[in-house]
Design a protein around this motif. Sequence first.
Motif, PDB file in Angstrom:
ATOM      1  N   GLU A  26     -10.723 -21.302   1.546  1.00 27.66           N
ATOM      2  CA  GLU A  26      -9.672 -20.845   2.475  1.00 27.66           C
ATOM      3  C   GLU A  26      -8.444 -20.382   1.705  1.00 27.66           C
ATOM      4  O   GLU A  26      -7.879 -19.314   1.969  1.00 27.66           O
ATOM      5  N   GLU A  27      -8.035 -21.210   0.753  1.00 35.38           N
ATOM      6  CA  GLU A  27      -6.834 -20.895  -0.027  1.00 35.38           C
ATOM      7  C   GLU A  27      -7.041 -19.632  -0.858  1.00 35.38           C
ATOM      8  O   GLU A  27      -6.122 -18.811  -1.004  1.00 35.38           O
ATOM      9  N   ALA A  28      -8.244 -19.464  -1.391  1.00 35.63           N
ATOM     10  CA  ALA A  28      -8.524 -18.279  -2.198  1.00 35.63           C
ATOM     11  C   ALA A  28      -8.447 -17.013  -1.352  1.00 35.63           C
ATOM     12  O   ALA A  28      -7.887 -15.995  -1.781  1.00 35.63           O
ATOM     13  N   LEU A  29      -8.985 -17.068  -0.135  1.00 36.94           N
ATOM     14  CA  LEU A  29      -8.955 -15.886   0.724  1.00 36.94           C
ATOM     15  C   LEU A  29      -7.546 -15.626   1.262  1.00 36.94           C
ATOM     16  O   LEU A  29      -7.159 -14.467   1.447  1.00 36.94           O
ATOM     17  N   GLU A  30      -6.789 -16.694   1.503  1.00 38.79           N
ATOM     18  CA  GLU A  30      -5.386 -16.497   1.891  1.00 38.79           C
ATOM     19  C   GLU A  30      -4.633 -15.800   0.769  1.00 38.79           C
ATOM     20  O   GLU A  30      -3.857 -14.867   1.002  1.00 38.79           O
ATOM     21  N   SER A  31      -4.876 -16.245  -0.483  1.00 41.80           N
ATOM     22  CA  SER A  31      -4.217 -15.638  -1.636  1.00 41.80           C
ATOM     23  C   SER A  31      -4.654 -14.187  -1.808  1.00 41.80           C
ATOM     24  O   SER A  31      -3.825 -13.305  -2.083  1.00 41.80           O
ATOM     25  N   PHE A  32      -5.941 -13.931  -1.643  1.00 41.09           N
ATOM     26  CA  PHE A  32      -6.440 -12.557  -1.731  1.00 41.09           C
ATOM     27  C   PHE A  32      -5.728 -11.665  -0.719  1.00 41.09           C
ATOM     28  O   PHE A  32      -5.197 -10.598  -1.062  1.00 41.09           O
ATOM     29  N   GLY A  33      -5.698 -12.095   0.537  1.00 40.36           N
ATOM     30  CA  GLY A  33      -5.092 -11.282   1.585  1.00 40.36           C
ATOM     31  C   GLY A  33      -3.599 -11.088   1.397  1.00 40.36           C
ATOM     32  O   GLY A  33      -3.077  -9.985   1.578  1.00 40.36           O
ATOM     33  N   ARG A  34      -2.909 -12.163   1.025  1.00 43.01           N
ATOM     34  CA  ARG A  34      -1.451 -12.078   0.851  1.00 43.01           C
ATOM     35  C   ARG A  34      -1.086 -11.106  -0.271  1.00 43.01           C
ATOM     36  O   ARG A  34      -0.215 -10.246  -0.102  1.00 43.01           O
ATOM     37  N   ASN A  35      -1.746 -11.233  -1.403  1.00 47.84           N
ATOM     38  CA  ASN A  35      -1.437 -10.361  -2.526  1.00 47.84           C
ATOM     39  C   ASN A  35      -1.894  -8.930  -2.284  1.00 47.84           C
ATOM     40  O   ASN A  35      -1.213  -7.973  -2.688  1.00 47.84           O
ATOM     41  N   LEU A  36      -3.011  -8.758  -1.593  1.00 40.22           N
ATOM     42  CA  LEU A  36      -3.442  -7.415  -1.202  1.00 40.22           C
ATOM     43  C   LEU A  36      -2.405  -6.788  -0.274  1.00 40.22           C
ATOM     44  O   LEU A  36      -2.068  -5.605  -0.412  1.00 40.22           O
ATOM     45  N   GLY A  37      -1.888  -7.572   0.670  1.00 39.81           N
ATOM     46  CA  GLY A  37      -0.898  -7.058   1.613  1.00 39.81           C
ATOM     47  C   GLY A  37       0.372  -6.596   0.923  1.00 39.81           C
ATOM     48  O   GLY A  37       0.938  -5.551   1.263  1.00 39.81           O
ATOM     49  N   ILE A  38       0.835  -7.371  -0.066  1.00 36.49           N
ATOM     50  CA  ILE A  38       2.036  -6.972  -0.804  1.00 36.49           C
ATOM     51  C   ILE A  38       1.765  -5.697  -1.596  1.00 36.49           C
ATOM     52  O   ILE A  38       2.566  -4.754  -1.577  1.00 36.49           O
ATOM     53  N   ALA A  39       0.612  -5.647  -2.275  1.00 34.42           N
ATOM     54  CA  ALA A  39       0.263  -4.448  -3.040  1.00 34.42           C
ATOM     55  C   ALA A  39       0.164  -3.233  -2.127  1.00 34.42           C
ATOM     56  O   ALA A  39       0.633  -2.139  -2.473  1.00 34.42           O
ATOM     57  N   PHE A  40      -0.439  -3.412  -0.963  1.00 37.96           N
ATOM     58  CA  PHE A  40      -0.598  -2.333   0.014  1.00 37.96           C
ATOM     59  C   PHE A  40       0.759  -1.779   0.440  1.00 37.96           C
ATOM     60  O   PHE A  40       0.969  -0.570   0.482  1.00 37.96           O
ATOM     61  N   GLN A  41       1.712  -2.674   0.725  1.00 35.23           N
ATOM     62  CA  GLN A  41       3.024  -2.233   1.188  1.00 35.23           C
ATOM     63  C   GLN A  41       3.823  -1.559   0.072  1.00 35.23           C
ATOM     64  O   GLN A  41       4.501  -0.555   0.305  1.00 35.23           O
ATOM     65  N   LEU A  42       3.732  -2.088  -1.134  1.00 33.73           N
ATOM     66  CA  LEU A  42       4.447  -1.465  -2.245  1.00 33.73           C
ATOM     67  C   LEU A  42       3.915  -0.056  -2.511  1.00 33.73           C
ATOM     68  O   LEU A  42       4.684   0.869  -2.780  1.00 33.73           O
ATOM     69  N   ALA A  43       2.601   0.104  -2.402  1.00 34.63           N
ATOM     70  CA  ALA A  43       2.024   1.441  -2.551  1.00 34.63           C
ATOM     71  C   ALA A  43       2.516   2.355  -1.436  1.00 34.63           C
ATOM     72  O   ALA A  43       2.793   3.539  -1.664  1.00 34.63           O
ATOM     73  N   ASP A  44       2.631   1.822  -0.226  1.00 39.47           N
ATOM     74  CA  ASP A  44       3.179   2.589   0.895  1.00 39.47           C
ATOM     75  C   ASP A  44       4.608   3.041   0.615  1.00 39.47           C
ATOM     76  O   ASP A  44       4.998   4.162   0.940  1.00 39.47           O
ATOM     77  N   ASP A  45       5.393   2.138   0.016  1.00 41.28           N
ATOM     78  CA  ASP A  45       6.779   2.470  -0.337  1.00 41.28           C
ATOM     79  C   ASP A  45       6.826   3.689  -1.255  1.00 41.28           C
ATOM     80  O   ASP A  45       7.642   4.594  -1.070  1.00 41.28           O
ATOM     81  N   ALA A  46       5.972   3.674  -2.279  1.00 35.54           N
ATOM     82  CA  ALA A  46       5.939   4.790  -3.221  1.00 35.54           C
ATOM     83  C   ALA A  46       5.373   6.045  -2.556  1.00 35.54           C
ATOM     84  O   ALA A  46       5.846   7.158  -2.804  1.00 35.54           O
ATOM     85  N   LEU A  47       4.370   5.849  -1.706  1.00 38.27           N
ATOM     86  CA  LEU A  47       3.698   6.983  -1.066  1.00 38.27           C
ATOM     87  C   LEU A  47       4.639   7.800  -0.200  1.00 38.27           C
ATOM     88  O   LEU A  47       4.485   9.019  -0.071  1.00 38.27           O
ATOM     89  N   ASP A  48       5.647   7.150   0.367  1.00 36.81           N
ATOM     90  CA  ASP A  48       6.565   7.876   1.250  1.00 36.81           C
ATOM     91  C   ASP A  48       7.333   8.962   0.496  1.00 36.81           C
ATOM     92  O   ASP A  48       7.835   9.898   1.115  1.00 36.81           O
ATOM     93  N   TYR A  49       7.426   8.827  -0.814  1.00 36.67           N
ATOM     94  CA  TYR A  49       8.131   9.821  -1.621  1.00 36.67           C
ATOM     95  C   TYR A  49       7.163  10.682  -2.429  1.00 36.67           C
ATOM     96  O   TYR A  49       7.553  11.346  -3.382  1.00 36.67           O
ATOM     97  N   SER A  50       5.892  10.660  -2.024  1.00 33.32           N
ATOM     98  CA  SER A  50       4.859  11.407  -2.736  1.00 33.32           C
ATOM     99  C   SER A  50       4.376  12.585  -1.912  1.00 33.32           C
ATOM    100  O   SER A  50       4.266  12.508  -0.681  1.00 33.32           O
ATOM    101  N   ALA A  51       4.046  13.675  -2.588  1.00 35.67           N
ATOM    102  CA  ALA A  51       3.517  14.851  -1.887  1.00 35.67           C
ATOM    103  C   ALA A  51       2.189  14.539  -1.199  1.00 35.67           C
ATOM    104  O   ALA A  51       1.782  15.250  -0.284  1.00 35.67           O
ATOM    105  N   LYS A  52       1.539  13.453  -1.608  1.00 38.58           N
ATOM    106  CA  LYS A  52       0.244  13.109  -1.010  1.00 38.58           C
ATOM    107  C   LYS A  52       0.384  12.680   0.447  1.00 38.58           C
ATOM    108  O   LYS A  52      -0.593  12.639   1.184  1.00 38.58           O
ATOM    109  N   GLN A  53       1.611  12.339   0.874  1.00 39.86           N
ATOM    110  CA  GLN A  53       1.828  11.956   2.260  1.00 39.86           C
ATOM    111  C   GLN A  53       1.250  12.977   3.229  1.00 39.86           C
ATOM    112  O   GLN A  53       0.693  12.630   4.257  1.00 39.86           O
ATOM    113  N   ALA A  54       1.416  14.258   2.913  1.00 41.48           N
ATOM    114  CA  ALA A  54       0.978  15.311   3.827  1.00 41.48           C
ATOM    115  C   ALA A  54      -0.522  15.247   4.072  1.00 41.48           C
ATOM    116  O   ALA A  54      -0.997  15.553   5.172  1.00 41.48           O
TER     117      ALA A  54
END
Length: 336
Positions: free
Chosen positions: A205-233
Motif C-alpha cells: 500500500e505504502e509503495a503504491l501511495e509513494s508511486f502515485g504521489r511522486n508520479l503526480g508531482i512529476a506530472f504537474q511539474l511537466a505541465d508547468d513547463a509544458l504551458d510555456y512550450s510550443a508543444k502545447q498546440a
Amino acid sequence: MVRIPREKREKASALDVLTDLVKDDMRRVNDVIIKRMHSPVALIPQLAGHLIASGGKRLRPMLTLATANLCGYEGDRHIPLAACIEFLHSATLLHDDVVDESRLRRGNETANVLWGNQASVLVGDFLFSRAFQVMTDDGSLDVLRLLSGTSAVLAEGEVLQLTTSNDVDTSEDSYLQVVAAKTAVLFAAACQIGAIVAGRPAAEEEALESFGRNLGIAFQLADDALDYSAKQATLGKSVGDDFREGKITLPVILAYRRSSAEERNFWRRTLETVEQEDGDLDHAIALMTKYDALRDTIERARHYGAMAKDALRLFSPSPTREALTAIVDFSIERAF
C-alpha cells in the motif's frame, strides 16, 4: 523516410500500452460513469458529460485499474472505485475552471463558459456527491477513509492555491505544497486503492501511495513547463494560458528568483497586477530560457519520477509494472 529512435517510440506509446492493458476494465468503468451521471435534472448529465467526454486521458482511473492488476486482484471492486476517482477529478476540474476563470480545456470551451459559473459549481458538487455514494456502496471503511481524506485535501489545495495566487514571491516549497494537495494526492489515492481492494500488505500500500504521489508531482511539474512550450498546440491548448491567468508555477518561481531587479519588475507587472502587453509572453519565455527555469523544472520532475519508479521495485517484474514505469517517463517527456 525519417526513422524515430526506438527510445522515443517507446515513450510515445507508453500511454497506449497502459490504455490497452486496462481497456476491458476501462469499458466497464465508462459504463459505471454513464450510469452514475444519470439524473432527472437534464443539465447535470449534459454538463458533466461535456467535461468527461472532452478528450481527457483518464489516466487516474487507469492507474487504479493497473495497480489492482499489479496486486493480483481478481474481483470487481476496482471498477466502480476507478469511476469514483474520475468523478473526484472531474469535480475539481469544474471548480478549478470557475476559480481560474478558464475559457478553454483540452481545446474545448469550458463548462463555465457554456453554462455559467453557478451551474459548473453545482454540477461539480453533484459529482463529488456521486463519488461519495460509490465509496459508501463499496462498504470498506479503509476506502472511505482514504477517499474522503483525499477529497478534503483536494479542497485544502484549492484554498492554499488562492493564498499564492499572483504572488511572485511564492517560495518553491509553498508551491510544492499546492501541487501535493491539488494534484499528487489524487494520483496517490488512485494507486493505493489497487492494494486496498486486493488486501495486500501495508508495505505494498505504502509503495503504491509513494508511486502515485511522486508520479503526480512529476506530472504537474511537466505541465508547468509544458504551458510555456510550443508543444502545447499539439495537445489542444494554447501556449501561455498560465501566464495570461497570472498563475505562479515553478518555471515562474525559478525565473523570478534568478532575475535582475528590472526583470523582477516585469514579473510583478505581468503576473501580480496582470497588466500584460503584446510580446510579454515571448519575453517571459525568453527569461525562463535565459535562467534555465524550464530545464530545471523538468529536472525536478525527473527527480520525482525516479522516486516513483523506485517505489515499483517492490513488485515482481510484469507487463503491468513495465507499463506503470513507462507512464512515468511519458508524463514527464510529453513536455518536449
